[in-house]
Design an enzyme around this catalytic site. Structure first.
Site: not given
Ligand code: ATR
Length: 289
Positions: A71, A107
């Site tokens: 990420k 997220d």
């Protein structure tokens, strides 16, 4: 769904990747809406990340989810990033539009929407967030914009204070960070409307663990655990027994996936279809109990 010469390919990259639920959730959504899209999992090792992203451009892969451990590292291979990905230095979603790669981090918005859509909007609420890792940071970034106050507690306190300082610099709000201990947790919980566990405590195989003593929980609290394996964590069970509202980690997973789906397809995700697919898969693996 028949695969054609025009099928748009999306996928998820990570290492390991074999247990990802994303293909199950995304393909169920594509099929439900009759979209000519396909979602695959790609096992990409760290040394191959740059080549994988080059491959995305070369092959015209339409969209990717990015999971551990890529990420953060993926950011440097992208052409542009949204405000969340910029602040967090991490992206979990990539859109390939005419070979321009845009990075997003869904997220935080996933956690926010999971609460909102389950009747616990964090707007104007006092939020207590446990953890200051990657997932916690993303949640903190989204909640900082909404909540009345945000308290971040972490086992390594400096990670919580650095995050709180960075958020205060951007939002100028009442965000505090500190050490996570039984006493700080109990004290801050007395004031909180919403508790979010964004640590890995309670995750398989340590399924009986919770950072929160059951007697600290109360009926007017909403508890969200980002752990989704098991679906009913020890914290979730204790919260339910105390009469608190519980939002499971599956909800965050689904709403995060729904945000990615919208980025790739431009359409609102069929949430119920995604939830059913995720829960079926988890229970077939013996994890939905
Ligand atoms: P993720 O990307 O899923 O957030 P991470 O970045 O490794 O994963 O973060 C894990 C979080 O769980 C961290 O906040 C970690 O605390 P530290 O930063 O102090 O390591 C927290 N965590 C993991 N095990 C824990 C435990 N036994 N007690 C308290 N916090 C724990």
């Amino acid at each position: 769904m028949a695969i054609s010469g025009k099928t748009r390919v999306c996928g998820v990259i990570g290492d390991p990747i074999g247990h990802t639920l994303s293909p199950t959730i995304q393909n169920a959504a594509f099929n439900h809406l009759g979209l000519d899209f396909l979602f695959l999992a790609f096992h990409v090792k760290t040394a191959d990340l740059e080549n994988a992203i080059r491959g995305m451009r070369a092959l015209g892969i339409h969209g990717l989810n990015v999971t551990m451990p890529h990420k953060n590292a993926v950011i440097k291979y992208l052409d542009e990033t949204d405000s969340a990905a910029k602040f967090l230095g991490s992206a979990n979603t990539i859109l390939n539009k005419n070979s321009t790669l845009s990075g997003f981090n869904t997220d935080g918005v996933g956690a926010l929407n999971a609460l909102r859509e389950n009747g616990a909007n964090p707007s104007e609420k006092k939020v207590l967030l446990l953890g200051a890792g990657g997932a916690a940071k993303a949640i903190a970034f989204s909640f900082a914009q909404e909540a009345e106050s945000l308290c971040i507690l972490n086992r390594m306190p400096e990670k919580a204070t650095v995050l709180a300082d960075a958020l205060n610099a951007v939002f100028g709000k009442r965000i505090v960070g500190g050490a996570l201990s039984p006493s700080t947790l109990q004290k801050n919980l007395q004031d909180a409307d919403i508790l979010v566990n964004a640590t890995s405590v309670g995750m398989h195989p340590t399924v009986n663990q919770s950072l929160v003593e059951p007697k600290w929980l109360k009926p007017n609290l909403t508890v969200m655990d980002i752990v989704y394996n098991p679906v009913k964590t020890q914290l979730a069970k204790d919260a339910k027994a105390a009469g608190a509202k519980v939002v499971s980690g599956v909800e965050m997973l689904i709403y995060q996936g729904a945000a990615s789906f919208k980025i790739w397809t431009g359409k609102s995700a069929p949430i119920k279809v995604m939830r059913k697919a995720a829960l079926n898969k988890l229970s077939s693996k013996g994890e939905g109990k």
